[in-house]
Design a protein around this motif. Structure first.
Motif, PDB file in Angstrom:
ATOM      1  N   LEU A   1       0.835  -1.199   0.000  1.00 55.92           N
ATOM      2  CA  LEU A   1       0.000   0.000   0.000  1.00 55.92           C
ATOM      3  C   LEU A   1       0.871   1.252   0.000  1.00 55.92           C
ATOM      4  O   LEU A   1       1.964   1.265   0.577  1.00 55.92           O
ATOM      5  N   SER A   2       0.375   2.284  -0.637  1.00 59.55           N
ATOM      6  CA  SER A   2       1.057   3.579  -0.585  1.00 59.55           C
ATOM      7  C   SER A   2       0.011   4.676  -0.662  1.00 59.55           C
ATOM      8  O   SER A   2      -1.105   4.468  -1.153  1.00 59.55           O
ATOM      9  N   ARG A   3       0.358   5.844  -0.162  1.00 59.14           N
ATOM     10  CA  ARG A   3      -0.534   7.003  -0.278  1.00 59.14           C
ATOM     11  C   ARG A   3       0.323   8.251  -0.308  1.00 59.14           C
ATOM     12  O   ARG A   3       1.407   8.320   0.294  1.00 59.14           O
ATOM     13  N   ALA A   4      -0.166   9.244  -1.022  1.00 54.63           N
ATOM     14  CA  ALA A   4       0.534  10.518  -1.140  1.00 54.63           C
ATOM     15  C   ALA A   4       0.132  11.422   0.011  1.00 54.63           C
ATOM     16  O   ALA A   4      -1.045  11.541   0.348  1.00 54.63           O
ATOM     17  N   ILE A   5       1.120  12.040   0.638  1.00 59.07           N
ATOM     18  CA  ILE A   5       0.885  13.048   1.672  1.00 59.07           C
ATOM     19  C   ILE A   5       1.710  14.261   1.277  1.00 59.07           C
ATOM     20  O   ILE A   5       2.917  14.307   1.505  1.00 59.07           O
ATOM     21  N   GLY A   6       1.072  15.228   0.655  1.00 60.13           N
ATOM     22  CA  GLY A   6       1.819  16.348   0.111  1.00 60.13           C
ATOM     23  C   GLY A   6       2.745  15.863  -0.988  1.00 60.13           C
ATOM     24  O   GLY A   6       2.331  15.179  -1.919  1.00 60.13           O
ATOM     25  N   LYS A   7       4.018  16.171  -0.834  1.00 61.39           N
ATOM     26  CA  LYS A   7       4.999  15.725  -1.808  1.00 61.39           C
ATOM     27  C   LYS A   7       5.636  14.394  -1.411  1.00 61.39           C
ATOM     28  O   LYS A   7       6.520  13.902  -2.107  1.00 61.39           O
TER      29      LYS A   7
END
Length: 610
Positions: free
Chosen positions: A201-207
């Protein structure tokens, strides 16, 4: 084959009331989130370069700042005692059906019995990577079942083909996990690759990009990999151990979670990384951590490109440098006063050679004719491949009771082939040192591929694994000793497979010439020791396989090396020989019967010949 352990529910004690409160805010970007990296669509968790957390200045002012949740006081220990320190805490979580824990044993929450609670826990924990993406381990069938992740592929007792069972189970697991993921996707998580025993799993948090691997312990067996030794049997399964060797996790969930936590902490402390999905990937993670340090400091050898086999004229079939495999029929002299069968093995042979050798890297240069001969004649030839003619061994006064100096050499005919620099030097070494005693001119070098840069690229990697292995040996930690061994053997073994390292950030692990040089180095080192033993005792081996040598010995014959250094010959197996067993060796007519005699001797005392 639902699991290699019993999936029993265990009690958990006190825990944080995390699931009784409002969803927590996102973790602090500067403390808990992995640095942003652009994920290619085909990238897997192992293909992504793990870098340090983004400092506060790297967050754009226009983007919302993430507030850390209020953190409760640490929970009580879920184990009887903290097993191996807190080195993996903050990087991994262990979940059973009853509760979630830090690897050191602190209780975090109660039962994680829904996808929404799993999402809350992962967000609140704000785990950071350690060589590999952060990990959440689900231990026991019940822990997986609470999330809807349960399959029933059947029993291995009811099928003839375990591979068919594994394939069916893996497909069923993929389907049941996929059906439960929409709530996670709705919360901003992305799935990298197909879900299976590991859900990336991955998710973007800002940059930044936060990556977490969910590992389903009961279903690790559904993943086929040579590291796991699958072949109609369940072999070594990485950090989880081996059911056949007795090092797998305990049957009950809480003791299993405790032992897994101990192993995660051990790996973090002594290898500096979380365990990868296979031992080979763990070895690669250690290499990459060193690589990142060298990139930051500008010190040390930095290998950034793959080292595929150059386009060879007349490439050899199979391995560039085949491992040794040989046997002979013992004669009366071998049997004289013999009363023991002993197998000597080089202690951590591949690891020893990996730390000693100077490897080539960069773009190789092709040289031919006189230029190739000149390069080969140097006092210390460059790392590379050389096209040589191995002369017919019968022309030389070589020991009759040793294998020929090179595995592809023939007794009565020359052989044209490619060899590494290690073999080039070995062939030219004196016979007394295990070599052939030839000159470069005798090898008729006509062509070579040599590397402009070379150095001990794996010295620090080998030092880390050597130290970790030493700790496991000193503490009699069989599970971790086996794991470290699987890490270096698996990594070196996979250097030859480009399909293992297809992602851009992983291609520097494809180094088939390094693997070939390591194999050759172990083979020549064994020959040198065999010559020493012959000089000191008059005993010669009757079989060799890779880096082990089998001897018929008298009671007083001392052939092992007591030095604790890696690469030294130590006694791997030992059996006293009865008159009946000696008669079996005396009656052997061919090498097959010799191997059967060896098996019988070790079988009589509970050993198995490798």
């Amino acid at each position: 084959m639902a699991s290699t352990r019993k999936g029993q529910r265990m009690g958990g004690g006190e825990q944080f009331a995390l699931f009784d409160v409002e969803r927590p805010a996102e973790p602090e970007t500067n403390a808990r989130v992995e640095a942003a990296s652009v994920l290619q669509p085909e990238a897997s968790a192992e293909a992504v370069d793990i870098v340090e957390a983004v400092p506060p200045s790297d967050t754009s002012p226009s983007e919302p700042q993430l507030e850390a949740p209020s953190t409760p006081e640490p929970g009580p220990s879920g184990w009887e005692s903290l097993p191996a320190g807190e080195d993996a805490d903050g990087h991994a979580i262990v979940i059973t059906a009853a509760a979630s824990y830090t690897p050191s044993g602190r209780v975090l929450t109660g039962s994680v019995d829904s996808i929404d609670k799993l999402d809350q826990l992962v967000r609140w924990a704000a785990l950071t990577p350690l060589g590999s993406p952060a990990q959440v381990w689900l231990v026991g069938v019940d822990a997986c079942a609470q999330l809807g992740w349960i399959i029933d592929p059947g029993s291995e007792d009811d099928v003839d083909d375990l591979e068919a069972l594994r394939v069916r189970a893996a497909d069923e697991l993929r389907q049941v996990i996929s059906a439960t993921l929409p709530p996670l996707i709705a919360q901003g998580w992305e799935l990298r690759g197909d879900p299976g025993h590991v859900v990336h799993l991955s998710r973007a948090i800002g940059k930044a990009t936060q990556m977490v691997d969910l590992v389903l312990e009961p279903y690790v067996w559904t993943y086929w990999n040579k590291d796991f030794g699958w072949g109609n049997r369940v072999g070594d399964m990485g950090i989880l151990g081996s059911p056949t060797a007795g090092t797998y996790l305990p049957d009950d969930d809480l003791p299993a979670a405790r032992e897994l936590g101990r192993r995660l902490a051990w790996c973090a402390k002594h290898l500096g990384v979380l365990p990868g999905p296979t031992p080979a990937r763990t070895g690669a993670a250690v290499v990459d951590k060193i690589r990142r340090e060298r990139t930051r400091t500008g010190k040390g050898i930095l290998v950034t490109t793959a080292g595929p086999v150059p386009p060879l004229d007349g490439p050899p079939r199979g391995d560039l440098e085949p491992a040794a495999g040989w046997a002979r029929v013992p004669d009366a002299e071998d049997l004289d006063h013999a009363c023991r069968l002993v197998t000597l093995d080089q202690r951590a042979a591949y690891l020893a050679s990996a730390g000693m050798l100077s490897f080539g890297y960069g773009r190789p240069r092709r040289v031919v004719g006189d230029a190739a001969v000149e390069e080969a004649s140097r006092t210390k030839p460059a790392f590379g491949l050389w096209r040589v003619t191995l002369p017919a061994a019968g022309q030389y006064s070589l020991p009759e009771k040793l294998p020929l100096p090179h595995p592809v050499m023939q007794f009565d005919a020359p052989v044209r082939t490619w060899v590494t620099t290690v073999s080039l030097e070995g062939l030219c070494a004196p016979v007394a040192d295990g070599g052939m005693g030839v000159d470069v001119d005798d090898l008729e070098v006509t062509e070579a591929w040599i590397y402009p840069e070379q150095g001990r690229a794996l010295d620090k990697w080998a030092a880390i694994l050597r130290a970790a292995r030493g700790v496991a040996v000193e503490t009699d930690d069989v599970a971790m000793k086996r794991f470290v061994g699987a890490c270096y053997k698996g990594y070196i073994g996979r250097m030859v497979n480009p399909e293992m390292w297809t992602a851009t950030r992983m291609q520097h692990h494809h180094q088939p010439l390094w693997r070939a040089a390591i194999i050759a180095h172990c083979r020549w080192r064994g020959r040198r020791v065999a010559m020493r033993i012959a000089r000191e005792t008059g005993r010669w081996p009757i079989r060799t396989m890779t880096d082990s040598w089998v001897y018929l010995l008298g009671e007083a014959d001392d052939v092992a090396d007591d030095s604790p250094a890696l690469g030294k010959m130590v006694v791997e197996k030992h059996a006293w020989l009865s008159d009946d067993l000696l008669a079996v060796f005396a009656a052997a007519q061919d090498t097959h019967e010799v191997k059967l005699a060896i098996d019988a001797a070790y079988g009589a005392c509970g050993e198995e010949d490798a």
